[in-house]
Design an enzyme around this catalytic site. Structure first.
Site, PDB file in Angstrom:
ATOM      1  N   MET A 173      -8.872  51.040  -5.808  1.00 17.62           N
ATOM      2  CA  MET A 173      -8.889  52.463  -5.455  1.00 17.62           C
ATOM      3  C   MET A 173     -10.267  53.120  -5.512  1.00 17.62           C
ATOM      4  O   MET A 173     -10.498  54.109  -4.840  1.00 17.62           O
ATOM      5  CB  MET A 173      -7.909  53.231  -6.338  1.00 17.62           C
ATOM      6  CG  MET A 173      -6.480  52.753  -6.201  1.00 17.62           C
ATOM      7  SD  MET A 173      -5.998  52.557  -4.479  1.00 17.62           S
ATOM      8  CE  MET A 173      -4.947  51.136  -4.612  1.00 17.62           C
ATOM      9  N   LYS A 195       4.027  45.714 -18.874  1.00 15.08           N
ATOM     10  CA  LYS A 195       5.030  46.405 -18.056  1.00 15.08           C
ATOM     11  C   LYS A 195       6.094  45.414 -17.587  1.00 15.08           C
ATOM     12  O   LYS A 195       7.290  45.701 -17.614  1.00 15.08           O
ATOM     13  CB  LYS A 195       4.370  47.077 -16.842  1.00 15.08           C
ATOM     14  CG  LYS A 195       3.470  48.230 -17.202  1.00 15.08           C
ATOM     15  CD  LYS A 195       2.997  49.011 -16.002  1.00 15.08           C
ATOM     16  CE  LYS A 195       2.016  48.268 -15.132  1.00 15.08           C
ATOM     17  NZ  LYS A 195       0.711  47.997 -15.768  1.00 15.08           N
ATOM     18  N   CYS A 231      -3.305  54.935  -0.999  1.00 13.52           N
ATOM     19  CA  CYS A 231      -3.989  53.897  -1.774  1.00 13.52           C
ATOM     20  C   CYS A 231      -4.610  52.786  -0.929  1.00 13.52           C
ATOM     21  O   CYS A 231      -5.573  52.172  -1.358  1.00 13.52           O
ATOM     22  CB  CYS A 231      -3.040  53.293  -2.806  1.00 13.52           C
ATOM     23  SG  CYS A 231      -1.567  52.532  -2.133  1.00 13.52           S
ATOM     24  N   MET A 232      -4.074  52.507   0.236  1.00 14.42           N
ATOM     25  CA  MET A 232      -4.508  51.322   0.976  1.00 14.42           C
ATOM     26  C   MET A 232      -5.052  51.601   2.371  1.00 14.42           C
ATOM     27  O   MET A 232      -5.522  50.693   3.045  1.00 14.42           O
ATOM     28  CB  MET A 232      -3.313  50.363   1.160  1.00 14.42           C
ATOM     29  CG  MET A 232      -2.888  49.636  -0.069  1.00 14.42           C
ATOM     30  SD  MET A 232      -4.201  48.647  -0.733  1.00 14.42           S
ATOM     31  CE  MET A 232      -4.451  47.505   0.626  1.00 14.42           C
ATOM     32  N   GLY A 260      -2.177  48.321  -5.018  1.00 19.05           N
ATOM     33  CA  GLY A 260      -1.637  48.981  -6.198  1.00 19.05           C
ATOM     34  C   GLY A 260      -0.134  48.911  -6.311  1.00 19.05           C
ATOM     35  O   GLY A 260       0.418  49.068  -7.408  1.00 19.05           O
ATOM     36  N   GLN A 261       0.557  48.704  -5.187  1.00 15.03           N
ATOM     37  CA  GLN A 261       2.020  48.737  -5.191  1.00 15.03           C
ATOM     38  C   GLN A 261       2.583  47.351  -4.855  1.00 15.03           C
ATOM     39  O   GLN A 261       1.910  46.536  -4.233  1.00 15.03           O
ATOM     40  CB  GLN A 261       2.520  49.758  -4.179  1.00 15.03           C
ATOM     41  CG  GLN A 261       2.031  51.169  -4.480  1.00 15.03           C
ATOM     42  CD  GLN A 261       2.700  52.190  -3.598  1.00 15.03           C
ATOM     43  OE1 GLN A 261       3.828  52.587  -3.843  1.00 15.03           O
ATOM     44  NE2 GLN A 261       2.013  52.631  -2.565  1.00 15.03           N
TER      45      GLN A 261
HETATM   46 FE1  SF4 Z   1       2.128  43.550 -14.734  1.00 17.76          FE
HETATM   47 FE2  SF4 Z   1       1.619  43.944 -12.150  1.00 17.76          FE
HETATM   48 FE3  SF4 Z   1       2.433  41.559 -12.999  1.00 17.76          FE
HETATM   49 FE4  SF4 Z   1       4.132  43.574 -12.990  1.00 17.76          FE
HETATM   50  S1  SF4 Z   1       3.189  42.655 -11.175  1.00 17.76           S
HETATM   51  S2  SF4 Z   1       3.856  42.101 -14.616  1.00 17.76           S
HETATM   52  S3  SF4 Z   1       2.787  45.302 -13.485  1.00 17.76           S
HETATM   53  S4  SF4 Z   1       0.496  42.572 -13.527  1.00 17.76           S
END
Ligand code: SF4
Length: 879
Positions: A377, A91, A186-187, A414-415
């Site tokens: 999660m 990503k 999520c948290m 997660g964010q």
């Molecule tokens: Fe991948 Fe998360 Fe790193 Fe972005 S912050 S490059 S989504 S592991």
């Protein structure tokens, strides 16, 4: 620093290579040059490289962004960022494209008839003035009529300074606590447990522990897919460290499980039983760290038999009001409470073999083994998520395996800035910046001092009988996320504004919250959505503000290891898209027009330091604005910057402490330096710093192991312990939990209680939800990037092969998944990317057209109010 922060690369060879890359990128994404760098660049062809941080997950990978002529041409890993050391996942490698996909929103949009909500039709383009006036008018009317009927849904993707300004507007300007972030989803369970156990919200450990541990335990965390860069680091440690092991405790076999040494497949919701059995084993076998316990811990138990929120009255019920209560008990009482949790009993509840639980318990029992637990999660989105967070800390604290290199319990996020914004600057319904809470008078006084508000301004005002009326000020917590949307679904919210999230896809029980059926609520509420691309949420918006994304403005994120990293502005936003913070201030200026605070103009008092009235715009560029906001936010963690705040921090007027029977007064001191932040320039000069950041000999130094004594220059918490803890100077290696009451964290007995629903004849399957590597959350960004979306284009229902074959299904057959809450149609698969045990199925939430949250239950943890996305019971039928 290896690379200058803003590196201008001049030279024809580089410029030509970069220009070629522009063409490549444009052809890949189908964007035109206007879409990418509207109004920027021209001539020269200089490549400009800036530092940033990935906009996706909570790992917070550092990146270097190169732009040519106002278009981003390259994003590569930043080797100088210590969180990621140059690594990126797939990503991150495609970050540049997210700015240039088709359909970017570049003009404000207005919906003239709410009857068109839920469709792509009905929104028309407008100018900013019209859209801002409309939104401000609606907010002001709703606020004046009844401020309990307004709400803002914020985000763990909202940069820190933006979150701070928004929180100040909503809480200080509108005196409303009806603001809550999507981090509630999520948290929240992790947040509550941190506060319960340590009285500070964030971990003591850091990512470096991945390089040090002897044993890793993942509890409900598919790190391979969700935190890939950290998982690579874990695997590297396993490959390089002889005997290093990984236990994966999970409800299904994931890609993380496939490389683990031992996988403990447990029944959904049974983790508290396993953890209690480990704690009992440790005590029964004298494998606890007696010295650590005596020096550092206090034991407690809390309200039990909590039940679940089967209806909206739960929070106000007799049990709902006391779910968070705790009482101190002795160590012996704690041990007695664990008595039922034999290995056999835990095995019966969880389905995990006795020998496997015992093997894991023995690992914790070995005083020479460094154990690092990681979770996300699977633990937090749980009807007893707070309890499970407690139980992991309990095991680590009983064995003294905490806050030491290689030894710790680490909650992954997660964010990108769930820690930095949602938690640090007070965008929760019950919080103020820097761990302060709204229902504490000293905390409100401190906040008033920083914000230059009159004393008592934030309090609830007394009614006719002299009792403060909840909701008149901000002394009472506002509506949490699920309450906001429950109220909206009943027609009890008049104005909702959201930014940096996609609530219409990510909330549970969307059958209810999207107004299916009676068309109430969502169709009556005036809804404003700040967005970069069309989403399901914009389909329900009355007004859409087109917004600058990621490096189209400057900002800062705070990741899971407490690292604050600035991302510089690299390019301009396209068309008329604007910075989120600009929209908050434009609306604040209009809504607060004519309002006074202590004889002063309310808007000027709150925001005059960053807003030029005459120009009706910011006082300077992004950097100047962010720096000014940071300077003010920084007072919360550096109280000596403002005498009035420092006096409250130290309780100099003796208003908040306790008086003993003999008349001795003990002041209440807030310890605001415990989360100390550095000046903005220090972050600009670095590639991220983990707080508390301490000034030593003119240098700002990170802390990696909080509460652990040792040289500050090596990442230990020397300065914090000197300031607040037991002096460990004589013996580096000691620990002082200086934020905890009495310097002692709490081990709280938290038993197993079953999920809200168990599979039965009508709904025989568990439906577990989560995410996979290539798509992030609701797919509103990753779904637009061909390299990612083509790799994972469909949101399948992953089924056990026997269940799948037993239903006579073929790959890709459509099935109806129905719960107590709703139905969604998905394509079934028995692909082995996720291997479900019999009776369990798994789905992802990135696809708008296959909206799994129509079926996901609305049950939440009674203490944290975080929904349980992992345990919906469903039936599956051929469509
Ligand atoms: Fe991948 Fe998360 Fe790193 Fe972005 S912050 S490059 S989504 S592991």
């Amino acid at each position: 620093m290896d690379l200058s922060r803003r590196q201008f690369v001049k030279g024809s060879a580089v410029a030509m290579a970069s220009a070629a890359a522009v063409g490549t990128l444009a052809s890949l994404t189908g964007c035109d040059t206007q879409g990418g760098g509207g109004g920027v660049g021209g001539g020269g062809g200089d490549a400009v490289t800036t530092t940033a941080v990935c906009r996706y997950c909570g790992v917070g990978c550092g990146v270097l962004v190169t732009a040519v002529n106002g278009t981003i041409t390259e994003v590569i890993g930043d080797a100088s960022n210590e969180s990621s050391r140059g690594a990126q996942c797939v990503k991150g490698m495609h970050l540049a494209q997210l700015l240039y996909a088709d359909g970017r929103l570049t003009k404000p949009l207005i919906r003239d008839s709410s009857a068109t909500k839920g469709s792509d039709d009905g929104l028309r383009e407008a100018e900013w003035e019209e859209a801002l006036d409309l939104v401000a008018g609606k907010l002001k009317d709703a606020w004046k009529a009844d401020k309990s009927r307004i709400a803002f849904w914020a985000s763990g993707q909202m940069p820190i300074c933006e979150g701070y300004v928004l929180s100040k507007f909503w809480k200080g300007g509108l005196l409303s606590n009806n603001i809550d972030p999507n981090a509630r989803l999520c948290m929240a369970s992790a947040v509550v447990a941190f506060m319960n156990v340590f009285q500070t919200d964030e971990p003591a450990n850091c990512y470096d522990d991945l390089d040090e541990a002897d044993v890793f335990v993942t509890w409900g965390a598919n790190m391979y897919e969700a935190h890939p860069v950290l998982y690579s680091r874990l695997e590297a440690r396993k490959n390089n460290g002889p005997g290093v092991k990984h236990y994966d405790i999970t409800t299904l076999t994931t890609q993380t499980s496939k490389s683990a040494d031992k996988v403990l497949i447990m029944a959904p919701g049974s983790d508290n039983a396993i953890a209690c059995a480990i704690a009992k084993y440790l005590i029964d076998n004298n494998a606890v760290d007696q010295e650590f316990i005596a020096a550092h811990l206090v034991f407690k138990q809390g309200t039990e038999n909590l039940g679940n929120n089967f209806d909206d009255t739960y929070d106000g019920s007799d049990i709902g009001k006391i779910v968070g209560d705790v009482q101190v008990i002795s160590f012996d009482d704690y041990a007695a409470r664990l008595e039922p949790y034999t290995l056999e009993h835990a095995s019966e509840i969880s389905g995990v073999p006795v020998a496997d639980i015992e093997e894991l318990a023995k690992t914790f029992a070995d005083p020479n083994t460094k154990v690092f637990s990681l979770w996300t999660m699977g633990v937090n989105q749980h009807n007893r998520g707070v309890w499970m967070n407690h139980n992991i800390y309990n095991i680590h604290l009983l064995t003294g395996k905490y806050a030491k290199p290689g030894c710790g319990a680490f909650s992954l996020t997660g964010q990108p800035t769930a820690c930095g914004t949602a938690r640090e600057v007070g965008t929760f319904a019950h919080r103020l910046p820097a761990d302060l809470v709204v229902n504490n008078g000293q905390h409100r006084r401190f906040t008033e001092a920083v914000w230059d508000l009159p004393t008592g301004y934030l309090d609830d005002t007394p009614g006719p009988d002299g009792t403060p009326v909840p909701g008149t000020g901000i002394a009472t917590a506002g509506k949490h996320t699920i309450r906001i949307f429950q109220d909206m679904s009943k027609g009890n919210i008049d104005f909702l504004w959201s930014a940096c999230n996609n609530w219409a896809q990510s909330l549970p029980n969307l059958t209810r919250f999207l107004g299916k059926g009676d068309q109430k609520g969502i169709f009556d509420t005036f809804i404003v959505v700040n967005e970069c691309y069309p989403t399901l949420s914009t389909k329900y918006a009355d007004v859409v503000f087109p917004i600058a994304m990621w490096v189209e403005r400057e900002g800062a994120f705070g990741n899971a290891e407490r690292r604050t990293t600035i991302f510089e502005k690299a390019v301009d936003p396209p068309g008329d898209a604007k910075w989120d913070m600009w929209t908050y201030l434009q609306i604040a200026r209009r809504v607060l027009d004519g309002e006074q605070i202590d004889g002063q103009d309310a808007f000027d008092l709150l925001f005059g330091f960053i807003w030029d009235r005459e120009a009706d715009d910011f006082i300077g560029d992004d950097r100047e604005v962010c720096k000014a906001v940071w300077d003010e936010y920084r007072i919360f963690t550096n109280p000596t910057m403002k005498k009035a705040a420092d006096d409250i921090n130290n309780d100099v007027e003796e208003k908040f402490g306790t008086t003993a029977e003999d008349g001795t007064y003990t002041p209440s001191k807030l310890k605001m330096f415990a989360k100390q932040m550095a000046p903005y320039e220090a972050y600009l000069d670095s590639h991220g710093l983990t707080w508390p950041v301490r000034e030593v000999n003119g240098q700002w130094l990170s802390t990696k192991w909080r509460f652990s004594d040792g040289p500050q220059a090596e990442g230990y918490d020397e300065e914090g312990i000197k300031m607040y803890g037991k002096d460990g100077k004589a013996g580096y290696g000691g620990i002082s939990f200086y934020k905890s009451a009495g310097l002692k964290p709490s081990v709280v007995f938290r038993p197993y209680e079953p999920p809200a629903y168990m599979p039965d004849a009508q709904y025989p399957f568990w439906f577990v939800t989560g995410r996979l590597l290539e798509q992030w959350h609701t797919g509103s960004n990753t779904g637009r990037i061909p390299e990612l979306n083509n790799t994972l284009p469909d949101s399948f229902l992953y089924m056990n092969a026997k269940d799948f074959d037993g239903m006579g299904l073929k790959e890709g057959d459509e099935v109806k998944v129905t719960s107590h809450y709703g139905t969604v149609t998905l394509m079934a698969t028995k692909q082995e990317r996720v291997i479900c045990p019999p009776g369990v199925c798994f789905g992802t939430f990135f696809e708008e057209d296959r909206l799994i949250n129509l079926a996901v239950e609305e049950i939440y943890d009674p203490i944290s109010k975080e929904p349980d996305y992992k345990k919906t019971t469903v039936k599956i039928e051929k469509a």
